[in-house]
Design a protein around this motif. Structure first.
Motif, PDB file in Angstrom:
ATOM      1  N   ASP A  20       0.824  -1.210   0.000  1.00  0.00           N
ATOM      2  CA  ASP A  20       0.000   0.000   0.000  1.00  0.00           C
ATOM      3  C   ASP A  20       0.860   1.263   0.000  1.00  0.00           C
ATOM      4  O   ASP A  20       0.581   2.215  -0.731  1.00  0.00           O
ATOM      5  N   GLU A  21       1.916   1.239   0.831  1.00  0.00           N
ATOM      6  CA  GLU A  21       2.805   2.402   0.885  1.00  0.00           C
ATOM      7  C   GLU A  21       3.539   2.611  -0.435  1.00  0.00           C
ATOM      8  O   GLU A  21       3.678   3.744  -0.909  1.00  0.00           O
ATOM      9  N   LEU A  22       3.995   1.523  -1.049  1.00  0.00           N
ATOM     10  CA  LEU A  22       4.704   1.639  -2.324  1.00  0.00           C
ATOM     11  C   LEU A  22       3.769   2.052  -3.457  1.00  0.00           C
ATOM     12  O   LEU A  22       4.165   2.790  -4.359  1.00  0.00           O
ATOM     13  N   ARG A  23       2.540   1.568  -3.414  1.00  0.00           N
ATOM     14  CA  ARG A  23       1.584   1.906  -4.475  1.00  0.00           C
ATOM     15  C   ARG A  23       1.380   3.418  -4.563  1.00  0.00           C
ATOM     16  O   ARG A  23       1.261   3.980  -5.636  1.00  0.00           O
ATOM     17  N   VAL A  24       1.377   4.079  -3.397  1.00  0.00           N
ATOM     18  CA  VAL A  24       1.200   5.527  -3.349  1.00  0.00           C
ATOM     19  C   VAL A  24       2.358   6.232  -4.064  1.00  0.00           C
ATOM     20  O   VAL A  24       2.167   7.255  -4.708  1.00  0.00           O
ATOM     21  N   ARG A  25       3.553   5.642  -3.981  1.00  0.00           N
ATOM     22  CA  ARG A  25       4.741   6.280  -4.551  1.00  0.00           C
ATOM     23  C   ARG A  25       5.182   5.656  -5.873  1.00  0.00           C
ATOM     24  O   ARG A  25       6.203   6.056  -6.430  1.00  0.00           O
ATOM     25  N   ALA A  26       4.457   4.695  -6.392  1.00  0.00           N
ATOM     26  CA  ALA A  26       4.876   3.956  -7.585  1.00  0.00           C
ATOM     27  C   ALA A  26       5.072   4.853  -8.799  1.00  0.00           C
ATOM     28  O   ALA A  26       5.886   4.556  -9.664  1.00  0.00           O
ATOM     29  N   HIS A  27       4.359   5.948  -8.858  1.00  0.00           N
ATOM     30  CA  HIS A  27       4.492   6.835 -10.014  1.00  0.00           C
ATOM     31  C   HIS A  27       5.888   7.454 -10.094  1.00  0.00           C
ATOM     32  O   HIS A  27       6.286   7.967 -11.134  1.00  0.00           O
ATOM     33  N   LEU A  28       6.649   7.389  -9.010  1.00  0.00           N
ATOM     34  CA  LEU A  28       7.996   7.953  -8.993  1.00  0.00           C
ATOM     35  C   LEU A  28       9.051   6.979  -9.509  1.00  0.00           C
ATOM     36  O   LEU A  28      10.203   7.368  -9.697  1.00  0.00           O
ATOM     37  N   LEU A  29       8.675   5.742  -9.759  1.00  0.00           N
ATOM     38  CA  LEU A  29       9.629   4.738 -10.204  1.00  0.00           C
ATOM     39  C   LEU A  29      10.051   4.975 -11.650  1.00  0.00           C
ATOM     40  O   LEU A  29       9.237   5.335 -12.489  1.00  0.00           O
ATOM     41  N   GLY A  30      11.310   4.717 -11.926  1.00  0.00           N
ATOM     42  CA  GLY A  30      11.799   4.769 -13.296  1.00  0.00           C
ATOM     43  C   GLY A  30      11.306   3.549 -14.060  1.00  0.00           C
ATOM     44  O   GLY A  30      10.695   2.638 -13.491  1.00  0.00           O
ATOM     45  N   ALA A  31      11.607   3.509 -15.358  1.00  0.00           N
ATOM     46  CA  ALA A  31      11.094   2.450 -16.228  1.00  0.00           C
ATOM     47  C   ALA A  31      11.512   1.054 -15.756  1.00  0.00           C
ATOM     48  O   ALA A  31      10.687   0.138 -15.710  1.00  0.00           O
ATOM     49  N   GLU A  75       9.709 -13.691  -1.686  1.00  0.00           N
ATOM     50  CA  GLU A  75      10.134 -13.082  -2.956  1.00  0.00           C
ATOM     51  C   GLU A  75       9.538 -11.683  -3.101  1.00  0.00           C
ATOM     52  O   GLU A  75      10.223 -10.740  -3.495  1.00  0.00           O
ATOM     53  N   ILE A  76       8.276 -11.561  -2.774  1.00  0.00           N
ATOM     54  CA  ILE A  76       7.603 -10.272  -2.866  1.00  0.00           C
ATOM     55  C   ILE A  76       8.197  -9.298  -1.859  1.00  0.00           C
ATOM     56  O   ILE A  76       8.452  -8.133  -2.188  1.00  0.00           O
ATOM     57  N   ALA A  77       8.456  -9.755  -0.644  1.00  0.00           N
ATOM     58  CA  ALA A  77       9.048  -8.887   0.376  1.00  0.00           C
ATOM     59  C   ALA A  77      10.401  -8.364  -0.082  1.00  0.00           C
ATOM     60  O   ALA A  77      10.709  -7.174   0.078  1.00  0.00           O
ATOM     61  N   HIS A  78      11.213  -9.224  -0.672  1.00  0.00           N
ATOM     62  CA  HIS A  78      12.524  -8.809  -1.172  1.00  0.00           C
ATOM     63  C   HIS A  78      12.370  -7.748  -2.265  1.00  0.00           C
ATOM     64  O   HIS A  78      13.070  -6.734  -2.266  1.00  0.00           O
ATOM     65  N   ALA A  79      11.454  -7.968  -3.173  1.00  0.00           N
ATOM     66  CA  ALA A  79      11.230  -7.000  -4.255  1.00  0.00           C
ATOM     67  C   ALA A  79      10.731  -5.671  -3.705  1.00  0.00           C
ATOM     68  O   ALA A  79      11.170  -4.604  -4.144  1.00  0.00           O
ATOM     69  N   TYR A  80       9.843  -5.706  -2.721  1.00  0.00           N
ATOM     70  CA  TYR A  80       9.351  -4.470  -2.109  1.00  0.00           C
ATOM     71  C   TYR A  80      10.492  -3.699  -1.441  1.00  0.00           C
ATOM     72  O   TYR A  80      10.559  -2.483  -1.519  1.00  0.00           O
ATOM     73  N   ARG A  81      11.391  -4.419  -0.768  1.00  0.00           N
ATOM     74  CA  ARG A  81      12.537  -3.748  -0.143  1.00  0.00           C
ATOM     75  C   ARG A  81      13.392  -3.055  -1.191  1.00  0.00           C
ATOM     76  O   ARG A  81      13.825  -1.919  -1.001  1.00  0.00           O
ATOM     77  N   ARG A  82      13.636  -3.733  -2.309  1.00  0.00           N
ATOM     78  CA  ARG A  82      14.430  -3.130  -3.384  1.00  0.00           C
ATOM     79  C   ARG A  82      13.744  -1.876  -3.927  1.00  0.00           C
ATOM     80  O   ARG A  82      14.387  -0.848  -4.143  1.00  0.00           O
ATOM     81  N   LEU A  83      12.460  -1.963  -4.151  1.00  0.00           N
ATOM     82  CA  LEU A  83      11.709  -0.819  -4.678  1.00  0.00           C
ATOM     83  C   LEU A  83      11.711   0.328  -3.677  1.00  0.00           C
ATOM     84  O   LEU A  83      11.927   1.490  -4.048  1.00  0.00           O
ATOM     85  N   ARG A  84      11.484   0.032  -2.402  1.00  0.00           N
ATOM     86  CA  ARG A  84      11.475   1.072  -1.371  1.00  0.00           C
ATOM     87  C   ARG A  84      12.850   1.724  -1.291  1.00  0.00           C
ATOM     88  O   ARG A  84      12.950   2.956  -1.222  1.00  0.00           O
ATOM     89  N   ASP A  85      13.903   0.934  -1.306  1.00  0.00           N
ATOM     90  CA  ASP A  85      15.261   1.481  -1.234  1.00  0.00           C
ATOM     91  C   ASP A  85      15.561   2.357  -2.439  1.00  0.00           C
ATOM     92  O   ASP A  85      16.257   3.370  -2.324  1.00  0.00           O
ATOM     93  N   ALA A  86      15.037   2.016  -3.599  1.00  0.00           N
ATOM     94  CA  ALA A  86      15.264   2.801  -4.804  1.00  0.00           C
ATOM     95  C   ALA A  86      14.567   4.149  -4.738  1.00  0.00           C
ATOM     96  O   ALA A  86      14.982   5.105  -5.393  1.00  0.00           O
ATOM     97  N   LEU A  87      13.521   4.242  -3.941  1.00  0.00           N
ATOM     98  CA  LEU A  87      12.776   5.483  -3.829  1.00  0.00           C
ATOM     99  C   LEU A  87      13.361   6.434  -2.787  1.00  0.00           C
ATOM    100  O   LEU A  87      12.905   7.554  -2.656  1.00  0.00           O
ATOM    101  N   LYS A  88      14.363   5.997  -2.057  1.00  0.00           N
ATOM    102  CA  LYS A  88      14.963   6.849  -1.017  1.00  0.00           C
ATOM    103  C   LYS A  88      15.845   7.898  -1.630  1.00  0.00           C
ATOM    104  O   LYS A  88      16.381   7.833  -2.647  1.00  0.00           O
TER     105      LYS A  88
END
Length: 88
Positions: A20-31, A75-88
């Motif tokens: 839920d937290e990542l979904r709010v910020r997903a628009h900031l992700l690169g391609a 697997e999903i938790a690991h991917a979420y951590r990577r995505l969250r770290d990329a948004l920092k």
């Protein structure tokens, strides 16, 4: 529910919150990260029905389904951590 089931429920709760937290910020992700987000979302769509089947069979034998569901959850938790770290 079994100890494994309880741990799985806790994992799923944490994943839901992080998703839920990542979904709010997903628009900031690169391609590249957006592609990863889309892949994780597909995995999430597979996880939810497995979790429901696990709940239904918890009284019977949940070992195989629980192990597979836990692995997918990790697997999903690991991917979420990577995505969250990329948004920092």
């Amino acid at each position: 529910m079994t100890d494994t089931g309880d741990r799985l429920e806790q994992l799923i709760g944490r994943l839901r919150q992080e998703r839920d937290e990542l979904r709010v910020r997903a628009h900031l992700l690169g391609a590249e990260l957006r592609d990863e987000w889309d892949e994780v979302e597909r995995k999430w769509e597979h996880l939810e029905p497995k979790l429901e089947r696990l709940r239904e069979s918890a009284r019977e034998s949940s070992g195989d389904i629980g192990a597979a569901t836990a692995q997918l959850g990790e697997e999903i938790a690991h991917a979420y951590r990577r995505l969250r770290d990329a948004l920092k």
